[in-house]
Structures are given as C-alpha cells and as structure tokens.
Design a protein around this motif. Structure first.
Motif, mmCIF file in Angstrom:
data_model
loop_
_atom_site.group_PDB
_atom_site.id
_atom_site.type_symbol
_atom_site.label_atom_id
_atom_site.label_comp_id
_atom_site.label_asym_id
_atom_site.label_seq_id
_atom_site.Cartn_x
_atom_site.Cartn_y
_atom_site.Cartn_z
ATOM 1 N N ARG A 275 0.834 -1.203 0.000
ATOM 2 C CA ARG A 275 0.000 0.000 0.000
ATOM 3 C C ARG A 275 0.872 1.258 0.000
ATOM 4 O O ARG A 275 0.595 2.227 -0.713
ATOM 5 C CB ARG A 275 -0.885 -0.036 1.245
ATOM 6 C CG ARG A 275 -2.046 0.925 1.300
ATOM 7 C CD ARG A 275 -2.733 0.773 2.656
ATOM 8 N NE ARG A 275 -3.992 1.459 2.740
ATOM 9 C CZ ARG A 275 -5.166 0.871 2.900
ATOM 10 N NH1 ARG A 275 -5.235 -0.458 2.930
ATOM 11 N NH2 ARG A 275 -6.267 1.570 3.026
ATOM 12 N N ILE A 276 1.952 1.230 0.790
ATOM 13 C CA ILE A 276 2.858 2.380 0.844
ATOM 14 C C ILE A 276 3.602 2.555 -0.470
ATOM 15 O O ILE A 276 3.657 3.657 -1.033
ATOM 16 C CB ILE A 276 3.870 2.202 1.996
ATOM 17 C CG1 ILE A 276 3.169 2.304 3.352
ATOM 18 C CG2 ILE A 276 4.981 3.246 1.902
ATOM 19 C CD1 ILE A 276 4.062 1.986 4.524
ATOM 20 N N ILE A 277 4.193 1.477 -0.965
ATOM 21 C CA ILE A 277 5.008 1.561 -2.179
ATOM 22 C C ILE A 277 4.143 1.971 -3.368
ATOM 23 O O ILE A 277 4.539 2.821 -4.187
ATOM 24 C CB ILE A 277 5.720 0.230 -2.455
ATOM 25 C CG1 ILE A 277 6.665 -0.113 -1.290
ATOM 26 C CG2 ILE A 277 6.491 0.297 -3.761
ATOM 27 C CD1 ILE A 277 7.722 0.925 -0.995
ATOM 28 N N ASP A 278 2.945 1.388 -3.482
ATOM 29 C CA ASP A 278 2.035 1.788 -4.570
ATOM 30 C C ASP A 278 1.678 3.265 -4.441
ATOM 31 O O ASP A 278 1.579 3.983 -5.442
ATOM 32 C CB ASP A 278 0.762 0.940 -4.527
ATOM 33 C CG ASP A 278 0.989 -0.494 -4.999
ATOM 34 O OD1 ASP A 278 2.088 -0.778 -5.529
ATOM 35 O OD2 ASP A 278 0.080 -1.329 -4.804
ATOM 36 N N GLY A 279 1.482 3.722 -3.188
ATOM 37 C CA GLY A 279 1.155 5.131 -2.974
ATOM 38 C C GLY A 279 2.278 6.048 -3.413
ATOM 39 O O GLY A 279 2.039 7.111 -4.010
#
Length: 483
Positions: A275-279
C-alpha cells in the motif's frame, strides 16, 4: 536533488517466517516482488532484540553497548539520531507513524527527530476527535470542553464515542467486549503517512513507518489469516504471559501453535507495505526515495537457546537467530535491477547509508560494515518493570541475567556466530534463515576482543522510567509484554 528517505520497520518480523527467506508459507509475496528491482540482504542482523535497543541503534548507528539505551530508565540525548540531522542540518521534513509507543510516546529520545508524530490511535474512530490527543494538548479535567469540541467537529458523534470508549477502557475495562484489544491495523498508519505527504510535505522528506501487525497479540484480519483457524484464535485469546511460559508449567505447544497466526500477521503487514510503495509510485516520488524495509527483531516460539538454559518466547533476553536474523530489502533512488548481498549486514548502518545517499553514493552493499557485525541482549535487571513482571511467575531469574554478546563473521558459504553469556561461550554456523546449528562451546575469545574495544558513546541521558508515563501509554506497554 536530495533523495527522500523512508524507513519501514515490520516490527517483530523474523526472517525465518518470510517467504523472502524461503519460508514454506507465502507470507511476503509483495516483498518478494519488490526485491526484483531492489537489493535483498540474505544475512541482515538486528543490533538488539527489543524495539528500544534496536531502534536506538538503527537511528544512531551505534551498537547497544555503545548507546546503552535499553529501557525507559535511559534515553538518547538531543542530536543523536539521523532523523534529527536530516531535519536540522539538511532541511528535511520528518515524520514517524506507528502504534509502537516506544517510538512515539515514551521519553527515550526516539521521537526527537520528527516534526510530525502519529502514535497510537486506540479509539473506535481514529479520524475523529481523539480524547488522548485532546488531553495531551489541553490537559486533564476538561470534559465539557471536549464535548463542545466534538460538537464543532465534522464528525461529532464519532468524537463522543471515542471519548466514551476511552473513559470506559480506562475506568471499567471489564465492560468492553473481549474482541476489542485496543490495537490498530497498520493500514491506518500507511494512510496517515500518505496523507502527510499530500498535505504537509513541501520539499524533501524523511519518515519512519513502524507496522506492529506481527507484534503480539497475533490477530490478523480474516483475509490474511490463511494458516490459522478459530481454534488458534481461541488459543491466542487465552495466551499466557511469556514469563509464565519461561517459569511455569510451559504450555509450549500453545506458543508453537500461535506461529500460524503470526504468519498471517506477517502477510497482513506485507500488504500494507505494498500500500505504501504503490502510494509512492502513484505520487511519482518512488524513484526519488531511498526505501529501507526491515524489522527491528524477531519472535520466539519455543526454540531452545544455544547458550542459556532457557527456551525463547516473545523477544527479550536472548540472541537466538529467530530474534536477530531479520529481512532487509533496500531500494536505492532510481534502482531498476535486482541485487543480492550474501555478506552479513547490520541495521546499525542505516545512518551511514542515509548520509551516503545524500552525497549520491549509494553502494549496493551499504549495510555491510567494515568492522565486525555485533548484537547484544540486555540483562533483565536493567529494566525494573520487566523484572517485576517476570518475578510474578519466576522464582529464579538467573537464566535471564547478564548481557549476551554476539559477533558475526563471514566464513566462505556460512556465517559464523560467536556468543558469550556469563562464563559460557558457543559458536554457531548459519547457512540461511532456516538452517543454523551449534558447532562448539568455544568462541568467547573473538567476542571479548571485539567488545573490549567498544566504548560507551556520549549519547545517553537519564530517563524518567515508567513511573511518569500516562496511564494509556503504560497500559499499552503492559499489553505488549514490556512492563
């Protein structure tokens, strides 16, 4: 342009239970995928075996025996952490996002370097008015003022529910349903972090996101609980204190059974990393960011110590590989190709890796030091609160006294580990996160040689202990098994 810096700590995740390190259960599918364009360290080690000791080493670059911050009795002095230098010397905007109160609430200096601190959101509606934050800002005894503030807020009913929940959990905890454990899933902190980038950050930023999903109690959401069932949920609900395991009748089979839930919790944390990396990718800043994904320590599920007359439960006074061998994946700014590092590495190199990145020097093996990799576990006598908790179940704490010291070195296709504790010593050979074995009861000479050259650094100040903690923080530490 200077790179952004992101440290993601998967609290309590040991390398052995990650599919990144060939665990049988597919616990880290995203980390596996992410490593295809990043650097994977096969032999990374935590400097200590608790949140306090390891984070202090990660933030300062000092070994545990150099900073000596092992409990709330001591704290880091001002200016000791890399995040302070990034903010004060390089103009970075800084933030930390975690449910781990050792980083956000307890006065041991880990929060010194952060402009924005997002700590426990232990209320039913974290996005509404939080009475904990309100009391911190305005002081106690302002009930009427809190109600008025709720009525002015965009979500008045939710703020009032938060207030009622906090009052009941503090004064009448037995009235709360058993399924409410006061913890928050990591996606709350990932969203807070991404919101911070969108609403607060203007220039280069540096952040630490610590995800506590794999820390006990092990309660993964059903969508990630691929290896547990209702029976294991019941065992988790009835889990005994780790010191009851150490000194009572054992029930070690229950501790081992909980490992299936632990795997689901790691799978949950892995999804929040995605979720963080995609964000970051959606915001177009991933390529401009130094990303370090690791853990502060592992967990014990009944493994036998190679040097102490004890088995390992949780993570405190032991240096077993299940506690020290941690995952480490690093993506340098602009990195496209996969790289693997087999040399033994230490998380204490984090400040050096950051400082090198500021100079544009991002070596693919930056976490491999030019001096021996070491680790330590502290003495239970260094933490009066933990000692008192242990004494509730243990008549004899001799197995948990004295520092345990470790020195690692590369030896062809294995890592050799030398250990000392009291008058005992041992040598362990490690091939990977799954395979290690003791080869002798010697090795102390190497340990004494390396640790004999260490000196205590001038970064330690007197802490206030746990007596001055607010009730909510103390309760949270107690639930996590620290006091």
């Amino acid at each position: 342009m200077k790179p952004n810096v992101l440290l993601i700590v998967l609290d309590s995740v040991r390398a052995r239970n990650t599919s990144l390190h060939e665990h049988a259960n597919d616990t880290t599918p995203f980390l596996n995928e992410f490593a295809e364009s990043a650097t994977r360290y096969r032999q990374a080690r935590a400097p200590g075996t608790t949140s306090v000791t390891s984070h202090a080493s990660i933030f300062t670059g000092l070994h545990v025996n150099e900073h000596r911050v092992t409990s709330a009795e001591a704290k880091l002095s001002e200016g000791a952490t890399v995040f302070e230098r990034l903010r004060d010397e390089h103009g970075y905007e800084t933030g930390v996002f975690s449910e781990n109160v050792w980083i956000t609430d307890v006065d041991i200096g880990l929060d010194h370097g952060f402009d924005t601190v997002v700590g426990p959101q232990d209320v039913p509606y974290p996005d509404a008015l939080n009475p904990r934050s309100f009391v911190s800002d305005r002081g106690t005894g302002r009930f009427t003022e809190y109600v008025r503030e709720c009525l002015r807020d965009d979500a008045p009913l939710r703020g009032l529910i938060n207030g009622a929940y906090t009052k009941i959990s503090s004064d009448y905890p037995s009235l709360l349903p058993s399924f409410i454990d006061g913890t928050s899933p990591g996606n709350l902190y990932t969203d807070k972090f991404l919101d911070w980038i969108d609403t607060t950050v203007n220039d280069e930023w540096a952040a630490c996101v610590n995800l506590m999903d794999a820390h006990l109690p092990y309660n993964p959401k059903e969508e990630f609980n691929e290896w547990g069932d209702d029976l294991l949920r019941t065992i988790e609900d009835e889990a005994v204190d780790q010191w009851q395991l150490h000194c009572g009748d054992g029930l070690w089979w229950r501790q081992k059974a909980r490992e299936a839930l632990y795997d689901g919790a790691i799978r949950q944390a892995d999804s929040y990393v995605q979720r963080i990396i995609d964000g970051l990718e959606e915001r177009g800043v991933l390529d401009d960011t130094l990303v370090v994904i690791t853990s502060d320590h592992g967990e014990g599920f009944g493994e036998r110590s190679r040097i102490r007359p004890a088995r390992i439960a949780g993570h405190n006074v032991s240096v077993h590989e299940v506690l020290l061998h941690v995952p480490l994946v690093v993506k340098r700014p602009g990195q496209r190709n996969a790289h693997e590092v087999d040399s033994v590495a230490t998380l204490a190199r984090f400040p050096t890796v950051v400082e090198n990145a500021l100079e544009g020097a991002t070596a693919p093996d930056g976490f491999v030091p030019d001096r021996p990799v070491v680790a330590s576990s502290y003495r239970i006598t260094d933490d009066e609160s933990l000692k008192a908790r242990a004494l509730e179940h243990c008549d004899d704490l001799s197995a948990f006294e004295s520092f345990t010291h470790v020195v690692y070195e590369d030896d062809d296709d294995v890592v050799r580990k030398y250990i000392t504790w009291k008058d005992r010593e041992a040598t362990v050979e490690i091939r990977n996160a799954q395979d290690s074995y003791k080869v002798s009861n010697t090795g102390g000479r190497k340990v004494r040689e390396v640790f004999g050259e260490m000196e205590e650094a001038a970064v330690r100040a007197e802490g206030s202990g746990t007596d001055d903690l607010d009730e909510a923080t103390y309760d949270r530490l107690e639930k996590l098994g620290y006091v």
